[in-house]
Structure formats: structure tokens, C-alpha cells
Scaffold this motif. Structure first.
Motif, PDB file in Angstrom:
ATOM      1  N   ILE A   1       0.857  -1.191   0.000  1.00 24.80           N
ATOM      2  CA  ILE A   1       0.000   0.000   0.000  1.00 24.80           C
ATOM      3  C   ILE A   1       0.892   1.240   0.000  1.00 24.80           C
TER       4      ILE A   1
ATOM      5  N   ALA B   1       1.418   4.672   0.920  1.00 24.54           N
ATOM      6  CA  ALA B   1       0.757   5.536   1.897  1.00 24.54           C
ATOM      7  C   ALA B   1       1.605   6.752   2.238  1.00 24.54           C
TER       8      ALA B   1
ATOM      9  N   PRO C   1      -3.421   9.200   3.935  1.00 27.46           N
ATOM     10  CA  PRO C   1      -4.135   7.978   4.320  1.00 27.46           C
ATOM     11  C   PRO C   1      -4.605   7.983   5.777  1.00 27.46           C
TER      12      PRO C   1
ATOM     13  N   ILE D   1      -7.092   5.043   5.109  1.00 24.04           N
ATOM     14  CA  ILE D   1      -6.396   3.788   4.787  1.00 24.04           C
ATOM     15  C   ILE D   1      -7.170   2.548   5.245  1.00 24.04           C
TER      16      ILE D   1
ATOM     17  N   THR E   1      -8.620   0.436   2.322  1.00 27.19           N
ATOM     18  CA  THR E   1      -7.690  -0.426   1.600  1.00 27.19           C
ATOM     19  C   THR E   1      -7.269  -1.619   2.452  1.00 27.19           C
ATOM     20  N   LEU E   2      -6.970  -1.355   3.728  1.00 29.45           N
ATOM     21  CA  LEU E   2      -6.554  -2.454   4.610  1.00 29.45           C
ATOM     22  C   LEU E   2      -7.678  -3.464   4.787  1.00 29.45           C
TER      23      LEU E   2
ATOM     24  N   VAL F   1       3.068  -1.528   4.155  1.00 28.95           N
ATOM     25  CA  VAL F   1       2.552  -0.166   4.022  1.00 28.95           C
ATOM     26  C   VAL F   1       3.741   0.774   3.874  1.00 28.95           C
TER      27      VAL F   1
ATOM     28  N   THR G   1       5.384   4.174   3.876  1.00 26.91           N
ATOM     29  CA  THR G   1       5.100   5.506   4.401  1.00 26.91           C
ATOM     30  C   THR G   1       6.287   6.419   4.170  1.00 26.91           C
TER      31      THR G   1
ATOM     32  N   SER H   1      -3.218   1.982  -3.418  1.00 29.72           N
ATOM     33  CA  SER H   1      -3.006   3.319  -2.905  1.00 29.72           C
ATOM     34  C   SER H   1      -3.756   3.435  -1.582  1.00 29.72           C
ATOM     35  N   GLY H   2      -3.134   4.064  -0.623  1.00 26.41           N
ATOM     36  CA  GLY H   2      -3.772   4.200   0.692  1.00 26.41           C
ATOM     37  C   GLY H   2      -4.683   5.390   0.794  1.00 26.41           C
ATOM     38  N   ASP H   3      -4.903   6.121  -0.321  1.00 21.35           N
ATOM     39  CA  ASP H   3      -5.739   7.316  -0.182  1.00 21.35           C
ATOM     40  C   ASP H   3      -7.098   7.210  -0.848  1.00 21.35           C
TER      41      ASP H   3
END
Lengths: 373, 426
Positions: free
Chosen positions: B9, B11, B28, B39, B42-43, B56, B58, B125-127
């Protein structure tokens, strides 16, 4: 910090909570929108720094075990200590049913022996209160007591229910001189909360002695019999405390949560009350919703009128439905144009459209689990 | 045990266009929908799709995000084998470098992927806010013997210039890809969800690494290159609610979508739960004179006033005679008595004093940044205290951590910006 472990009793066999405890242990009865009664006793222990908790239980403990699981939510999934659910077991010495609470502890002496804490806090899983046990432990040590019992002046408690409690008499030094367990004519309203502090080693000795005599009740056979011999003290608790002894008290105690000062004391003042999480989405209010003086849990969808009531998680109140003075448990559905007044609906109840259910303030109508009305 | 598929992901998004919402946290980690952080979708999609090994990545202000994810307990990702791993940038033996693009971020964590030995890698994508079953996309990928499958969604043609646009046959075979085209010829947009065959991913990332001037981006570099090399690229069509809540307007509208009678985006689906750390708070309370309609209220709130068309987060108190309308109030904030809050986004742990008015007056262009702040919505940051009797106009920005003494007037006109200097660390 005192080196302390905990034991929570989950209540014997009784049907005082009628349908609500028909299929679950009294400590597992749902309370206050998202909790079960035992969450209070257990969270009090956590908030007092206790990390080793044993829970003897034998009647209908399925939902209790489902609720407690590995103790994750109470941070009790520990490598050392943590949560121990102590169910009866069979052994070569006969059938393992617990005959009483002393017997339940005696049958789990290995648990008590293996633990290494100095003190034990014993409490009851069916009382609603938020109490930090640090103070009572401090008094216990200061008074060099053998046993300390948390007691409370039950001025706010209906007199007719006092006979469900243990009534305490004490001298000026707080030393207990008499214990009357569930008396028919209570002499005072100074009652035991069922919270006991005792040294682990002493508890083991007393349990062994009790079992050797063929006795099995902690209060009747140990405390009452040894009230002069042991140094038993009382600790006065002045906060909110309500045992869920019967349906009326269950109903009243739930409703008292609508009172801000009770809510503040139970949930905010002394520490959090932990419970199993359900991952519900926040409650959704649609345009027609009218909600006043009510507690609403996550996962509810509300399109009707709700007043002076408590809705548990995932309750669906459809258009035109009116809920007054009621407790509606998890995942129940109240269909269109139905009205409820003074009702307690257990989990997964469906009230079909255009029904009217009405109980009385002192005798709320109970609808059992999974019932379709 | 090796995994069939693992997820990565991305993020690290700065989410600049969300203004003060992302000043102190990664996009996220921005709160959404009364309880969640972005987020979570997605998770939760990962675990609901049976993917339990998730990295993830970051980079930008990761503190809240890291705290939120922890060891992955809420998503049932605290696993012996797999689970969630936070992959932050790190220094190497001879130099340190940040993630310079989406592809570079994945490249720098190739060792993580190698260790898991998956056959497929899904890049996410975490957003984004959506519910999607990645296992169906994986089936599609396997069925087509694809090297890369891109998840796509149909969007209005007039918005197509903001996305990577895909040209594909009816079966889904991709023959063209344009990143943010000026004159889009298709309305099939990439959602930034890619399933790669492990070897293809590795090969293309290594190749891209040595290309001078590459921005190391999946959309700009990797996909066009794979297409040029004649690899088998397929478009999986997703139909459902999907939002890139990248702007204040989009963020606000997507939140407000949730309060429709039958929302397009259903968070009440017991078969596709969205998980998040649960607040340890009692169920919420509505007071005797409280009134709530068309709103979302989570646990721990106390509502004594009025709430209409609004999204409230856990632990918020709305006092008596206060009213909140068309607004988003984030966790643990308080709206004091007599206040009228209109069309406002209020951050976490903020206090709005007595008789505060917001969203008053007509629209005016924002004096600080008219590209980011161009809606009617007034923005009030986190940990801010708005003094009693303050009136705040439309399109106003009040930064995180602003205290009563920082307010120049009691009447803040539309378009005004009250900002805090420094880096936000103290």
C-alpha cells in the motif's frame, strides 16, 4: 502498587433475570448499549493494575466465553498471567461441578498456588460500578486485616431488595462484627458489595480448611463462621454501585445511565470500561429520526422516534416506529409503525409492523432472544 | 509458507490539496466517515479479499499512520506468518534516499517482497475510499495470463484529464495508456490498483531504475514501458463507489454521501466490514433537548444540541442550544452552547467557544491559497481553540493549534486565513 491478582465470580444458577439469563450466565447479560455486566468487574481490575484474573464459571458460560475470548480487549492476552476461565472439570475425585464459590476456588487451587501475587481481589461479575481497588488495598495493608470487604450504605436501594445482599455490622474501627447473608429482615442498609481483599496464602489455607470440613460457600462457611477469629474489616465505598439482582434492578440500572452524573462516574471518572469490539459502523440517523434522552450504540439505523431508551449495537428502528422507556438489544429490528413502551428486547428480536408492546415501569415486558413478534 | 499474493500500500501521499487536514499527517491517516481513517478501506479490502500480508509504504508525516496501524490488530493482521509491516524509507550502507516516486518506493522494498516469495503483487493506494474484492481481480489476472492487470473505473469524460486513461478492447486487453491527457479519448480511468506478476514487477523496476530522467512512477514510466515492450496488460473493470478524496470539496462530498437515505457507499454491509481501531467509549448519548437528523454519530459522543446533515466523530460534545449543520466535526472536539456551525470542517480536539458562528456571509477568494481553498467550506484545524462570540465567514482557514490570543478580530471575514508558523512539531 500492590502485587495483586483477581478472581471474578459469574453468579450461580438463578432465573432472577428471567429470559435474559435463560441462555447466558448472569454476568454475561448485555448492559448499557454495548457492554456485558462482567465488563465492569473486569475493567475495574485492569484499571487497578491487576494482570492475572481467574474467572470460575459453570452455568451457561458459552456467551461469557465468547465475549471474553483470549482477553484481548482487556489487554489480558499476556505471555505470563492474563485471563483464565476456570470451568468445572472431571477428575478421579468425583464429578467436578462447583458446589459453591469456595468450592470453585478450591477446585482451582492449582491456579491459586501457581500464581505468585501477594493479594487476591475477589469480586462479582454482575455488579455495575467503576471502582479502583488501590484504596481498599491500602486500607487492607494499613489495618493489617485478614479480609477486607467493600461495603456500601444502600440508601438509594429499594428496601425490598436488601435481602438479596449481605448485611454488615461493624465497630468504630471498621472491624466487622456480624455478617448476615441474605437476611429476610435486614437490620441495616450497610451491605457487602461482594468485593473481598485477602492474602493469597491465607485464602488457600482457608479454602483447604473449608473443604476439609465438607463446606463450600465462601461467605456462609468461611467469613460468617470466622467473623470473630479473623480480622475482617470493611471499606466503605461511596460511589455508584448496583447489582443486577432481578429484572427490576436490571431495568432501573440501565435507565440510570441516562443520568449524566451516573454516566460520568461509570465511564469517565475512574477509568475506561473495556468490552469486546464489534466493528460496527457509526449510528446513522435518517431525516425522520427523533431521538431524545437516549443511548444509541454504533451500527444502529434510526428512522423512528426513540425516547428514554437504550439501543444496543445494530438496532434498526424503521419509519413510524416509536420506542419509549425501553431497552433494545443487539441487531433487533423494530418495524414500521410499531410502538414499544417499557419493554426489554433481547438480541435479534424482530417486531413486525403495526404491533404495540407495552410493559409496566415495575414489570417491563421481556421478549426473549431471536423471537419474531 | 509462501503466499500467492501480497499487497503493497502506497501511503506516503502528502495530500497537499487537503490543506490543513494533511498539514500534520499523511493523507491515508485523514479521518473519514465518523470513525475511520482513509487507509482503513484499503486495509479492510485486503483482509476481506483474503490477503493477509501487507506492506505499508510511508514517508510523509507517518506518526499517526504508524500509531493507527500498529501491529494490524483491528484488521486481524497480527499474524505469525505475514501480517502488516510498515515500510519506511531507510538509509543504506553508502547513502540514504527518500522514495522518489511510486515505482522507486516499491523498488527500494524489493527485499521485503523477495522474502515473502509471492507469485503476484498487488500495488494499492492508501488514499482511496472504496470497497473492492481484490481476489476477483486476481482471478481475472490469472484467467488472462496477464503480466499486469490494472483496475479501472468509468468516470465522466470531463474529469478524465486528472487520471491515467486506459484504452482497452471490450475483453479488457490494454492497447493504450495516457497519464493525465489534455484531450482524453476514453473515460476508463486507472484506479492505481495494479496486480503484477512477481517477475514482471522485478524486471521492470530494475530496468526503470537505470533510466535517466525517469520519475519512477507507475503511471508515467512503468506502464507505458511495459506496453511498449509488448507485455500482456489487462484492464479489470470495477464498478462501484470509488473516490480519490484528494481535494477539500471531494473529501467533503464523499463524507456527505454517507448520510443519504440509501448511500451509494454502504458501510453497514456485514459481509464487507471496514475495520479500524475502536474507541474505548460508551455508546453515544442524545440529550433531552437534543435533535439529530440525517447524520452519522459514533460512540462516545454527547449531543445536547442540534445536529443536521453532519458527520460527527467519536468523543464529540455538542452542548445545549448549539447547532451543527452540513459539517464534519472530528474526534474529541467540543461545540459550546449557543454556537451555530455551518458548512465547516473541524479538526480533532478543537474547542469552539460559546456563541461562535461559522460559515457566515458570502463566498470570498481565500487570501492564503485560492487553489487549495476554493469552496464555501470553513476549515478549522486540530487542537485549536476558537474564543467565545467569534464569527467566522466562508472559505476561512484556521490552522491547527491556534489559540484564542492568536485571533486578530472577533469577526473573521470570508476568505481569511489564520496560519501558524513553524514546522508544526512544537
Amino acid at each position: 502498587m500492590y502485587n495483586t491478582m483477581g478472581i471474578i465470580f459469574t453468579g450461580g444458577k438463578n432465573n432472577r433475570l428471567k429470559e435474559l439469563s435463560a441462555e447466558r450466565s448472569i454476568s454475561a447479560v448485555p448492559f448499557g448499549g454495548k457492554y456485558r455486566a462482567i465488563d465492569f468487574a473486569l475493567s475495574n481490575m485492569i484499571n487497578s493494575g491487576i494482570r492475572n484474573v481467574g474467572i470460575p464459571t459453570q452455568y451457561n458460560f458459552h456467551s461469557l466465553m465468547d465475549h471474553l475470548g483470549s482477553g484481548k480487549e482487556w489487554d489480558l492476552d499476556r505471555k505470563n498471567d492474563g485471563l483464565f476461565i476456570l470451568t468445572p472439570y472431571l477428575s478421579e475425585y468425583g464429578t467436578g461441578w462447583y458446589k459453591g464459590n469456595a468450592d470453585a476456588m478450591y477446585k482451582n487451587l492449582t491456579f491459586l498456588n501457581r500464581s505468585n501475587e501477594e493479594f487476591v481481589v475477589i469480586n462479582q461479575g454482575y455488579a455495575i460500578y467503576n471502582m479502583n481497588y488501590i484504596d481498599i488495598l491500602k486500607q487492607h495493608v494499613d489495618k493489617d486485616a485478614d479480609v477486607t470487604i467493600a461495603c456500601r450504605h444502600m440508601n438509594d436501594f429499594p428496601k425490598e431488595y436488601l435481602c438479596a445482599l449481605g448485611i454488615i455490622e461493624a465497630d468504630r474501627d471498621k472491624r466487622i462484627t456480624d455478617i448476615q447473608e441474605k437476611p429476610l429482615n435486614p437490620k441495616s442498609h450497610f451491605a457487602s458489595m461482594g468485593v473481598y481483599i485477602i492474602k493469597r496464602k491465607l485464602l488457600i489455607t482457608l479454602l483447604e480448611e473449608c473443604a476439609a470440613h465438607g463446606y463450600y460457600e465462601f461467605v456462609r462457611d468461611i467469613l460468617v463462621k470466622k467473623v470473630n477469629e479473623l480480622r475482617i474489616y470493611n471499606y466503605e465505598f461511596t460511589g455508584y454501585w448496583k447489582p443486577l439482582c432481578n429484572i427490576q434492578l436490571y431495568y432501573q440500572t440501565n435507565m440510570e445511565l441516562l443520568n449524566p452524573s451516573v454516566r460520568y462516574e461509570l465511564f469517565m471518572k475512574n477509568g475506561n470500561i473495556f468490552t469486546k469490539v464489534k466493528d460496527e459502523s457509526p449510528a446513522k440517523y435518517n431525516e425522520e429520526a427523533i431521538v431524545r434522552n437516549a443511548i444509541i450504540a454504533d451500527g444502529c439505523i434510526i428512522e423512528g422516534l426513540v425516547e428514554n431508551s437504550i439501543l444496543f449495537r445494530g438496532v434498526n428502528v424503521q419509519r413510524g416506529a416509536v420506542i419509549n422507556n425501553s431497552i433494545v438489544m443487539q441487531n433487533s429490528i423494530i418495524c414500521e409503525n410499531t410502538s414499544l413502551d417499557y419493554c426489554i428486547l433481547d438480541k435479534n428480536v424482530v417486531i413486525t409492523p403495526n404491533k404495540q408492546l407495552r410493559g409496566d415501569k415495575n414489570w417491563p415486558l421481556i421478549v426473549g432472544k431471536n423471537v419474531v413478534v | 509458507m509462501t503466499k500467492d499474493i501480497i499487497a503493497l500500500i502506497l501511503a506516503g501521499g502528502t495530500g497537499t490539496r487537503l490543506g490543513i487536514l494533511t498539514k500534520l499527517l499523511a493523507k491515508p491517516a485523514v479521518l473519514y466517515g465518523g470513525k475511520y481513517r482513509i487507509i482503513d478501506f484499503t486495509l479492510s479490502n485486503c483482509i476481506n479479499s483474503g490477503i493477509d500480508t501487507v506492506g505499508v509504504l510511508t514517508q510523509y508525516r507517518p506518526l499517526q499512520l504508524n500509531n493507527h496501524i500498529g501491529i494490524g490488530k483491528p484488521w486481524d493482521m497480527d499474524r505469525m506468518n505475514g501480517g502488516v509491516t510498515i515500510l519506511s524509507p531507510f538509509t543504506k550502507q553508502f547513502k540514504g534516499e527518500w522514495y522518489s516516486g511510486t515505482a522507486d518506493a516499491v523498488y527500494q522494498n524489493m527485499h521485503y517482497i523477495n522474502e515473502q516469495k509471492p507469485q503476484y503483487v498487488i500495488i494499492l493506494s492508501g488514499d482511496h475510499v472504496y470497497k473492492m474484492n481484490y481476489s476477483m481481480m486476481l482471478d481475472f489476472h490469472k484467467k488472462n495470463n496477464a503480466d499486469l492487470t490494472i483496475s479501472t473505473i468509468e468516470i465522466p469524460l470531463e474529469e478524465a484529464h486528472r487520471y491515467g486513461i486506459i484504452h482497452a478492447t471490450d475483453e479488457g486487453k490494454i492497447y493504450g495508456f495516457e497519464e493525465k491527457p489534455q484531450e482524453p479519448k476514453s473515460n476508463l480511468a486507472s484506479m492505481g490498483v495494479y496486480i503484477f506478476n512477481m517477475d514482471v514487477l522485478k524486471e521492470s523496476l530494475v530496468a526503470d531504475r537505470s533510466i535517466e530522467g525517469s520519475s519512477h512512477d507507475f503511471g508515467k514510466n512503468i506502464i507505458p514501458k511495459l506496453l511498449k515492450d509488448g507485455k500482456s496488460l489487462w484492464a479489470y473493470t470495477f464498478s462501484g463507489y470509488w473516490r480519490d478524496v484528494g481535494t477539500i470539496q471531494a473529501f467533503y462530498e464523499s463524507n456527505m454521501d454517507l448520510i443519504a437515505r440509501v448511500p451509494q457507499f454502504n458501510l453497514f454491509d456485514p459481509n464487507w466490514k471496514i475495520y479500524t481501531p475502536n474507541p474505548v467509549k460508551p455508546a453515544h448519548y442524545i440529550g433531552e433537548f437534543g435533535y439529530v437528523s440525517k447524520s452519522i454519530i459514533p460512540e462516545g459522543c454527547m449531543i445536547f444540541g442540534q445536529v443536521k446533515n453532519s458527520i460527527i466523530f467519536p468523543g464529540v460534545t455538542i452542548e445545549e442550544n448549539a447547532s451543527v449543520e452540513d459539517s464534519i466535526i472530528m474526534s474529541k472536539s467540543t461545540v459550546k452552547s449557543g454556537s451555530r456551525i455551518n458548512c465547516t470542517i473541524v479538526g480533532e480536539k478543537t474547542t469552539l467557544g460559546q456563541n461562535v458562528r461559522t460559515g457566515m456571509g458570502d463566498y470570498a477568494e481565500n487570501i492564503f491559497n485560492s487553489k487549495i481553498y476554493k469552496t464555501k467550506i470553513a476549515m478549522i484545524g486540530s487542537n485549536t481553540i476558537v474564543p467565545d462570540n467569534t464569527t467566522i465567514g466562508c472559505n476561512v482557514v484556521i490552522d491547527n493549534g491556534i489559540l484564542p490570543q492568536d485571533f486578530p478580530y472577533t469577526d473573521i471575514p470570508s476568505g481569511y486565513a489564520l496560519l501558524k508558523g513553524g514546522d508544526g512539531n512544537v
